[in-house]
Design a protein around this motif. Structure first.
Motif, PDB file in Angstrom:
ATOM      1  N   GLU A  65       0.813  -1.215   0.000  1.00 47.88           N
ATOM      2  CA  GLU A  65       0.000   0.000   0.000  1.00 47.88           C
ATOM      3  C   GLU A  65       0.851   1.271   0.000  1.00 47.88           C
ATOM      4  OE1 GLU A  65       0.403  -1.293   4.356  1.00 47.88           O
ATOM      5  OE2 GLU A  65       0.073  -2.254   2.397  1.00 47.88           O
ATOM      6  N   VAL A  66       2.127   1.146   0.360  1.00 45.94           N
ATOM      7  CA  VAL A  66       2.997   2.336   0.346  1.00 45.94           C
ATOM      8  C   VAL A  66       3.638   2.536  -1.030  1.00 45.94           C
ATOM      9  CG1 VAL A  66       3.480   2.092   2.803  1.00 45.94           C
ATOM     10  CG2 VAL A  66       5.105   1.150   1.140  1.00 45.94           C
ATOM     11  N   ALA A  67       3.342   1.658  -1.981  1.00 48.89           N
ATOM     12  CA  ALA A  67       3.991   1.718  -3.296  1.00 48.89           C
ATOM     13  C   ALA A  67       3.821   3.062  -3.999  1.00 48.89           C
ATOM     14  CB  ALA A  67       3.493   0.582  -4.185  1.00 48.89           C
ATOM     15  N   PRO A  68       2.621   3.708  -3.996  1.00 48.04           N
ATOM     16  CA  PRO A  68       2.514   5.002  -4.675  1.00 48.04           C
ATOM     17  C   PRO A  68       3.512   6.041  -4.159  1.00 48.04           C
ATOM     18  CG  PRO A  68       0.327   4.131  -4.243  1.00 48.04           C
ATOM     19  CD  PRO A  68       1.300   3.243  -3.537  1.00 48.04           C
ATOM     20  N   ALA A  69       3.708   6.092  -2.834  1.00 46.39           N
ATOM     21  CA  ALA A  69       4.658   7.054  -2.276  1.00 46.39           C
ATOM     22  C   ALA A  69       6.083   6.702  -2.687  1.00 46.39           C
ATOM     23  CB  ALA A  69       4.539   7.084  -0.755  1.00 46.39           C
ATOM     24  N   TYR A  70       6.408   5.423  -2.718  1.00 45.89           N
ATOM     25  CA  TYR A  70       7.748   5.003  -3.137  1.00 45.89           C
ATOM     26  C   TYR A  70       8.004   5.365  -4.598  1.00 45.89           C
ATOM     27  CZ  TYR A  70       9.558   2.528   0.924  1.00 45.89           C
ATOM     28  OH  TYR A  70      10.082   2.226   2.166  1.00 45.89           O
ATOM     29  N   VAL A  71       7.036   5.137  -5.444  1.00 46.31           N
ATOM     30  CA  VAL A  71       7.215   5.436  -6.866  1.00 46.31           C
ATOM     31  C   VAL A  71       7.427   6.931  -7.073  1.00 46.31           C
ATOM     32  CG1 VAL A  71       6.064   5.453  -9.114  1.00 46.31           C
ATOM     33  CG2 VAL A  71       5.997   3.398  -7.674  1.00 46.31           C
ATOM     34  N   PHE A  81      11.884  21.019  -1.900  1.00 45.34           N
ATOM     35  CA  PHE A  81      11.986  19.750  -1.190  1.00 45.34           C
ATOM     36  C   PHE A  81      13.039  19.865  -0.093  1.00 45.34           C
ATOM     37  CE2 PHE A  81      10.808  18.723  -5.599  1.00 45.34           C
ATOM     38  CZ  PHE A  81       9.613  18.045  -5.395  1.00 45.34           C
ATOM     39  N   SER A  82      12.640  19.631   1.139  1.00 43.82           N
ATOM     40  CA  SER A  82      13.627  19.638   2.214  1.00 43.82           C
ATOM     41  C   SER A  82      14.544  18.423   2.075  1.00 43.82           C
ATOM     42  CB  SER A  82      12.927  19.608   3.577  1.00 43.82           C
ATOM     43  OG  SER A  82      12.147  18.438   3.708  1.00 43.82           O
ATOM     44  N   ASP A  83      15.838  18.624   2.369  1.00 39.52           N
ATOM     45  CA  ASP A  83      16.835  17.559   2.213  1.00 39.52           C
ATOM     46  C   ASP A  83      16.662  16.860   0.862  1.00 39.52           C
ATOM     47  OD1 ASP A  83      17.922  17.951   4.817  1.00 39.52           O
ATOM     48  OD2 ASP A  83      16.264  16.804   5.670  1.00 39.52           O
ATOM     49  N   PRO A  84      16.808  17.579  -0.241  1.00 42.22           N
ATOM     50  CA  PRO A  84      16.472  17.004  -1.549  1.00 42.22           C
ATOM     51  C   PRO A  84      17.361  15.835  -1.961  1.00 42.22           C
ATOM     52  CG  PRO A  84      17.615  19.097  -1.822  1.00 42.22           C
ATOM     53  CD  PRO A  84      17.303  18.958  -0.361  1.00 42.22           C
ATOM     54  N   ASP A  85      18.557  15.723  -1.379  1.00 42.53           N
ATOM     55  CA  ASP A  85      19.461  14.631  -1.750  1.00 42.53           C
ATOM     56  C   ASP A  85      19.288  13.401  -0.869  1.00 42.53           C
ATOM     57  OD1 ASP A  85      20.584  16.179  -3.815  1.00 42.53           O
ATOM     58  OD2 ASP A  85      21.942  17.152  -2.400  1.00 42.53           O
ATOM     59  N   VAL A  86      18.251  13.399  -0.036  1.00 42.74           N
ATOM     60  CA  VAL A  86      17.917  12.244   0.796  1.00 42.74           C
ATOM     61  C   VAL A  86      16.733  11.513   0.176  1.00 42.74           C
ATOM     62  CG1 VAL A  86      17.073  11.484   3.052  1.00 42.74           C
ATOM     63  CG2 VAL A  86      18.792  13.310   2.903  1.00 42.74           C
ATOM     64  N   PHE A  87      16.855  10.199   0.042  1.00 40.25           N
ATOM     65  CA  PHE A  87      15.744   9.379  -0.471  1.00 40.25           C
ATOM     66  C   PHE A  87      14.766   9.134   0.666  1.00 40.25           C
ATOM     67  CE2 PHE A  87      13.747   5.239  -1.401  1.00 40.25           C
ATOM     68  CZ  PHE A  87      13.244   5.491  -2.669  1.00 40.25           C
ATOM     69  N   ASP A  88      13.587   9.734   0.579  1.00 43.32           N
ATOM     70  CA  ASP A  88      12.594   9.652   1.656  1.00 43.32           C
ATOM     71  C   ASP A  88      11.206   9.440   1.057  1.00 43.32           C
ATOM     72  OD1 ASP A  88      10.976   9.849   3.850  1.00 43.32           O
ATOM     73  OD2 ASP A  88      11.340  11.981   4.212  1.00 43.32           O
ATOM     74  N   HIS A 133       8.525   8.902   2.372  1.00 46.04           N
ATOM     75  CA  HIS A 133       7.435   9.395   3.212  1.00 46.04           C
ATOM     76  C   HIS A 133       7.434  10.917   3.315  1.00 46.04           C
ATOM     77  CE1 HIS A 133       6.569   5.291   4.205  1.00 46.04           C
ATOM     78  NE2 HIS A 133       7.804   5.096   4.624  1.00 46.04           N
ATOM     79  N   ARG A 134       8.168  11.585   2.444  1.00 48.77           N
ATOM     80  CA  ARG A 134       8.169  13.047   2.497  1.00 48.77           C
ATOM     81  C   ARG A 134       6.772  13.573   2.132  1.00 48.77           C
ATOM     82  NH1 ARG A 134      12.120  15.812   0.511  1.00 48.77           N
ATOM     83  NH2 ARG A 134      13.658  14.127   0.371  1.00 48.77           N
ATOM     84  N   PRO A 135       6.296  14.593   2.819  1.00 48.43           N
ATOM     85  CA  PRO A 135       4.951  15.119   2.536  1.00 48.43           C
ATOM     86  C   PRO A 135       4.917  15.961   1.264  1.00 48.43           C
ATOM     87  CG  PRO A 135       6.016  16.406   4.253  1.00 48.43           C
ATOM     88  CD  PRO A 135       6.945  15.269   3.945  1.00 48.43           C
ATOM     89  N   ASP A 136       3.730  16.063   0.685  1.00 44.86           N
ATOM     90  CA  ASP A 136       3.504  16.942  -0.471  1.00 44.86           C
ATOM     91  C   ASP A 136       4.545  16.708  -1.559  1.00 44.86           C
ATOM     92  OD1 ASP A 136       2.163  18.924  -1.900  1.00 44.86           O
ATOM     93  OD2 ASP A 136       3.478  20.514  -1.139  1.00 44.86           O
ATOM     94  N   ASN A 137       4.722  15.445  -1.912  1.00 40.17           N
ATOM     95  CA  ASN A 137       5.791  15.067  -2.836  1.00 40.17           C
ATOM     96  C   ASN A 137       5.261  15.015  -4.271  1.00 40.17           C
ATOM     97  OD1 ASN A 137       8.292  14.289  -3.723  1.00 40.17           O
ATOM     98  ND2 ASN A 137       8.084  12.159  -3.108  1.00 40.17           N
ATOM     99  N   HIS A 138       5.093  16.182  -4.869  1.00 45.35           N
ATOM    100  CA  HIS A 138       4.643  16.264  -6.257  1.00 45.35           C
ATOM    101  C   HIS A 138       5.842  16.602  -7.135  1.00 45.35           C
ATOM    102  CE1 HIS A 138       0.487  16.004  -4.985  1.00 45.35           C
ATOM    103  NE2 HIS A 138       0.699  16.968  -4.107  1.00 45.35           N
ATOM    104  N   THR A 139       6.221  15.669  -7.992  1.00 41.53           N
ATOM    105  CA  THR A 139       7.448  15.831  -8.756  1.00 41.53           C
ATOM    106  C   THR A 139       7.193  16.461 -10.126  1.00 41.53           C
ATOM    107  OG1 THR A 139       7.420  13.735  -9.972  1.00 41.53           O
ATOM    108  CG2 THR A 139       8.184  13.683  -7.680  1.00 41.53           C
ATOM    109  N   MET A 140       8.287  16.836 -10.773  1.00 41.27           N
ATOM    110  CA  MET A 140       8.260  17.372 -12.136  1.00 41.27           C
ATOM    111  C   MET A 140       8.576  16.300 -13.182  1.00 41.27           C
ATOM    112  SD  MET A 140       7.674  20.610 -12.789  1.00 41.27           S
ATOM    113  CE  MET A 140       7.369  22.097 -11.841  1.00 41.27           C
ATOM    114  N   SER A 141       8.615  15.042 -12.769  1.00 38.55           N
ATOM    115  CA  SER A 141       9.124  13.997 -13.660  1.00 38.55           C
ATOM    116  C   SER A 141       8.305  13.833 -14.936  1.00 38.55           C
ATOM    117  CB  SER A 141       9.181  12.672 -12.903  1.00 38.55           C
ATOM    118  OG  SER A 141      10.036  12.785 -11.794  1.00 38.55           O
ATOM    119  N   PHE A 142       7.017  14.168 -14.874  1.00 31.62           N
ATOM    120  CA  PHE A 142       6.168  14.089 -16.066  1.00 31.62           C
ATOM    121  C   PHE A 142       5.764  15.478 -16.559  1.00 31.62           C
ATOM    122  CE2 PHE A 142       5.520   9.966 -13.980  1.00 31.62           C
ATOM    123  CZ  PHE A 142       5.831   9.113 -15.031  1.00 31.62           C
ATOM    124  N   SER A 143       6.524  16.495 -16.144  1.00 26.05           N
ATOM    125  CA  SER A 143       6.270  17.889 -16.502  1.00 26.05           C
ATOM    126  C   SER A 143       4.951  18.354 -15.862  1.00 26.05           C
ATOM    127  CB  SER A 143       6.259  18.084 -18.014  1.00 26.05           C
ATOM    128  OG  SER A 143       6.281  19.465 -18.355  1.00 26.05           O
TER     129      SER A 143
END
Length: 413
Positions: free
Chosen positions: A285-291, A339-346, A348-358
């Motif tokens: 169930e945590v897979a979406p956050a990991y991806v 992103f706080s501590d952007p070079d840390v793989f986390d 469970h970071r909150p509000d994690n909306h990436t730019m990976s798909f523009s």
């Protein structure tokens, strides 16, 4: 910072292997920086999360479409039009501007609805299971196997093939052609080699999809190709056969390599972090956050390019009419302002909306599908092979466009 020198560093062998130290230096000088277009081609590099979000939504900035390339070349027969791969790309929704962009995106978007994704999930599980069976057979007795070749490449090819309507027996044919076609925009001195391979791949892919279109015209099925033909026949969509073939190629490739490298990147990140690996294995169930964090931390597609249709600016950096902006999506995903501590793989970071798909009008059509297959595939790998281990050093891609691995040798345990 001398920006001309900085871009050479980015496109160097070390920069292609690990661009993130360069990105960290860019973030120290703001969200955008001027470049010398004579030296670097681009007028500005845009690397901040907020700056990229604004630029990609700004109608002043456009994709490098056919009309722009024609003006840039200035010849009666522009050189780019002699390249089969570039002609195909320029007909896809990924390089079109309004109004053609909306004309083609609307019918394509209907293939990626939440309802269709839900219907695809059982097929994705079946396809992943089949590839895991094949991986297990190849790795029996402790034999070393290449995870990329036997799993990370075939699974996305299977999934996008299922969506588009490519028969299962044809899908192994695609990866050796899809990758060369996708690399024609790779910057650097080797680009002419990529263009040659891409032109050959484009010709083969176009011939294949032209045959598929004819097959589905006479015998439609529940797939994207049939849906698009039905929409055109009913008058709900308007496009030529050539545009249809080009966009089927574009959708297949766009839905392929992003997922390939996210699966490979994700495996390495998890194998380096046993606690995270165990959590994803035991709690799917945590897979979406990991991806989302995999996509942020190791962005598979690193950059895009836009041009300005009038004199403008990006975060105070002037951009002249016709000037090109290098948009570093991978840098935005490590922006410390966002992103706080952007070079840390986390994960469970909150509000994690990436730019990976523009973002904006060119937000990736297949983002939901790509995320779904990664969310399903990685936990299934970890549960099937809990003792999976590296059997040597992974071989990284020597590319700027795509960030990932060419080979990951493993034993299954």
């Amino acid at each position: 910072m001398q920006t001309a020198i900085a871009l050479r560093e980015l496109f160097s062998a070390e920069g292609r292997r690990d661009p993130y130290p360069f990105y960290a230096g860019l973030h120290q000088v703001g969200q955008a920086a001027p470049l010398d277009p004579v030296v670097d081609r681009y007028s500005v590099v845009v690397h901040g999360y907020e700056a990229i979000e604004k630029l990609t939504r700004d109608p002043v900035f456009k994709m490098l479409d056919a009309a722009y390339l024609d003006r840039l070349d200035g010849r009666d027969e522009p050189l780019w039009r002699r390249r089969r791969s570039l002609r195909v790309l320029q007909q896809t929704v990924f390089f079109l501007n309004p109004p053609d962009h909306a004309r083609l995106r609307r019918p394509l978007a209907q293939a990626f609805t939440a309802r269709r994704m839900a219907r695809l999930e059982p097929a994705i599980v079946r396809l992943v299971d089949r590839r895991l069976d094949q991986l297990e057979e190849a790795g029996a007795g402790g034999r070393t196997v290449d995870f990329m070749k036997l799993f990370a490449y075939p699974v996305p090819s299977d999934v996008i093939g299922e969506l588009v309507g490519v028969p299962e027996e044809d899908r192994p044919w695609f990866p050796p052609r899809s990758e060369p076609f996708s690399l024609v925009l790779e910057p650097g001195p080797q680009n002419w080699r990529y263009l040659q391979a891409g032109d050959a791949a484009a010709a083969e892919l176009a011939a294949y999809f032209a045959r598929l279109v004819e097959t589905r015209r006479s015998a439609p099925r529940d797939d994207l190709t049939s849906t698009l033909l039905e929409q055109r026949a009913s008058g709900a969509a308007e496009f030529s056969d050539e545009e249809l073939v080009s966009n089927l190629i574009g959708v297949y490739n766009a839905g392929f390599l992003t997922s390939v490298h996210s699966i490979g990147n994700g495996l390495i990140l998890l194998m380096e972090r046993p606690a995270h690996r165990a959590e994803l294995r035991d709690k799917p169930e945590v897979a979406p956050a990991y991806v989302e964090e995999i996509l942020r931390y190791k962005t598979p597609v690193q950059f895009g390019v836009r041009y300005a249709t009038e004199d403008t600016e990006v975060m105070g950096v002037p951009v002249p009419e016709g000037g090109e902006a290098l948009v570093l999506l991978g840098a935005a995903n490590r922006d410390p302002r966002r992103f706080s501590d952007p070079d840390v793989f986390d994960p469970h970071r909150p509000d994690n909306h990436t730019m990976s798909f523009s973002v904006g009008p060119h937000y990736c059509l297949g983002a939901a599908l790509s995320k779904l297959e990664i969310q399903l595939a990685l936990p299934m790998v970890l549960r099937r092979f809990p003792r999976l281990a590296l059997a040597g050093s992974p071989r990284t891609l020597d590319l700027m466009t795509f960030h990932g691995y060419q080979e990951i040798p493993v034993t299954l345990g």
